[in-house]
Design a protein around this motif. Structure first.
Motif, PDB file in Angstrom:
ATOM      1  N   SER A 140     -19.514   4.407 -31.417  1.00 29.74           N
ATOM      2  CA  SER A 140     -18.257   3.797 -30.957  1.00 29.74           C
ATOM      3  C   SER A 140     -17.955   4.324 -29.563  1.00 29.74           C
ATOM      4  O   SER A 140     -18.399   5.422 -29.197  1.00 29.74           O
ATOM      5  CB  SER A 140     -17.128   4.204 -31.901  1.00 29.74           C
ATOM      6  OG  SER A 140     -15.871   3.823 -31.363  1.00 29.74           O
ATOM      7  N   PRO A 183     -19.755   0.306 -29.779  1.00 25.31           N
ATOM      8  CA  PRO A 183     -18.811  -0.775 -29.493  1.00 25.31           C
ATOM      9  C   PRO A 183     -17.413  -0.269 -29.185  1.00 25.31           C
ATOM     10  O   PRO A 183     -16.964   0.747 -29.711  1.00 25.31           O
ATOM     11  CB  PRO A 183     -18.789  -1.594 -30.797  1.00 25.31           C
ATOM     12  CG  PRO A 183     -19.907  -1.071 -31.645  1.00 25.31           C
ATOM     13  CD  PRO A 183     -20.115   0.347 -31.206  1.00 25.31           C
ATOM     14  N   ARG A 195      -7.883   1.548 -41.208  1.00 24.82           N
ATOM     15  CA  ARG A 195      -7.369   2.698 -40.463  1.00 24.82           C
ATOM     16  C   ARG A 195      -5.876   2.897 -40.722  1.00 24.82           C
ATOM     17  O   ARG A 195      -5.413   4.016 -40.878  1.00 24.82           O
ATOM     18  CB  ARG A 195      -7.611   2.483 -38.963  1.00 24.82           C
ATOM     19  CG  ARG A 195      -7.059   3.612 -38.133  1.00 24.82           C
ATOM     20  CD  ARG A 195      -7.502   3.511 -36.693  1.00 24.82           C
ATOM     21  NE  ARG A 195      -7.826   4.825 -36.217  1.00 24.82           N
ATOM     22  CZ  ARG A 195      -8.341   5.098 -35.040  1.00 24.82           C
ATOM     23  NH1 ARG A 195      -8.634   4.146 -34.216  1.00 24.82           N
ATOM     24  NH2 ARG A 195      -8.600   6.330 -34.694  1.00 24.82           N
TER      25      ARG A 195
HETATM   26  C1  8X3 Z   1     -13.642   1.468 -32.649  1.00 24.68           C
HETATM   27  C2  8X3 Z   1     -13.200   1.699 -31.242  1.00 24.68           C
HETATM   28  O1  8X3 Z   1     -11.106   2.009 -29.824  1.00 24.68           O
HETATM   29  O2  8X3 Z   1     -10.750   1.799 -32.193  1.00 24.68           O
HETATM   30  O3  8X3 Z   1     -14.757   2.198 -33.009  1.00 24.68           O
HETATM   31  O4  8X3 Z   1     -11.708   3.806 -31.320  1.00 24.68           O
HETATM   32  S1  8X3 Z   1     -11.624   2.360 -31.167  1.00 24.68           S
END
Ligand code: 8X3
Length: 255
Positions: A140, A183, A195
């Motif tokens: 990420s 990403p 989340r």
């Molecule tokens: C996801 C990117 O910006 O939510 O892996 O951390 S972020």
């Protein structure tokens, strides 16, 4: 069932939704027999039927479950494994360090780092056996930077990044490529919702006003490109973001 000896085979973890499911579809399209691994068996069966692959109910955080996945791959493909996409992962919570929830942090380390290690450790002999194995770890941009409220996740994804780099060093004389794709903002059905523990308003706010965040297919497309290059070509790391996200905090949002 044993696959024909010339059939290429890929394992994708976290394949029940989002980037994992999209990657399973794209790799199947590219000619791979895909073993779709994730905890949610019902979703996997549907996907496996759609793409003519194999469903493998797997919890990457359980050593026994991962051992069963390795056995299944060995049965399907005695000559070994061509591609492993370590995609299982996720963020749980977004609280500042001062209010951090220890269990959420443990779960994030468990799935994003230990799970990735366990699957890699179990499948590595089979990746080596083909003489041209490929590992793609889904990291990420959170593994590159810091942001407020993100420390539990960014720490875990920095872990994904550094395990990838370490593995590449350790496998320097082996016929296995080790890649990472990192990403940025990708709008999937579940990432933000998980989340924020199902809080739809908070999840929506992540993408508010962004005309075109990346979608899972964009990332799956990039992964498929990376793994279908000739075996001597290694993408150490690919950072992929929507055009509207110039940097983590620099996001173009329309009113
Ligand atoms: C996801 C990117 O910006 O939510 O892996 O951390 S972020």
């Amino acid at each position: 069932m044993t696959l024909p000896a010339d059939r290429r085979i890929a394992v994708v973890t976290g394949a029940s939704s989002g980037i994992g499911a999209a990657t399973a579809r794209h790799l199947a399209q590219a000619g791979y027999h895909v073993v779709a691994a994730a905890r949610r068996a019902d979703r996997l069966e549907e996907l496996a039927t759609e793409i003519g692959g194999t469903a493998a109910a797997t919890d990457v955080t359980s050593e026994d479950s991962v051992a069963a996945l390795a056995d299944l791959v060995a049965e399907l493909s005695p000559r070994g494994l061509d591609v492993l996409v370590n995609n299982a992962g996720g963020a749980f919570g977004a609280t500042p360090v001062a209010q951090a929830d220890s269990d959420q942090w443990r779960r994030m380390y468990d799935v994003n780092v230990i799970g990735l290690m366990q699957v890699t450790r179990a499948l590595l002999p089979q990746l080596i056996a083909t003489g041209a194995g490929t590992i793609v770890n889904v990291g990420s941009t959170a593994g590159r930077i810091a942001y407020e409220g993100g420390a539990g996740y960014t720490a875990a994804k920095h872990g994904t990044q550094v395990v990838t780099e370490t593995l590449r060093l350790e496998l320097w004389d082996q016929p296995v490529r080790v890649m990472e794709i990192a990403p940025g903002m990708v709008r999937t059905d579940e990432f933000a919702l998980v989340r924020f523990e199902g809080d739809r308003e908070k999840a929506e706010a992540v993408y508010a006003g962004v005309a075109e965040p990346l979608v899972a297919d964009d990332v799956a497309d990039a992964i498929t490109f990376m793994v279908t290059r000739p075996p001597h070509v290694n993408f150490d790391e690919v950072v992929i973001r929507p055009r509207a996200q110039a940097a983590q905090h620099k996001v173009h949002r329309q009113a």
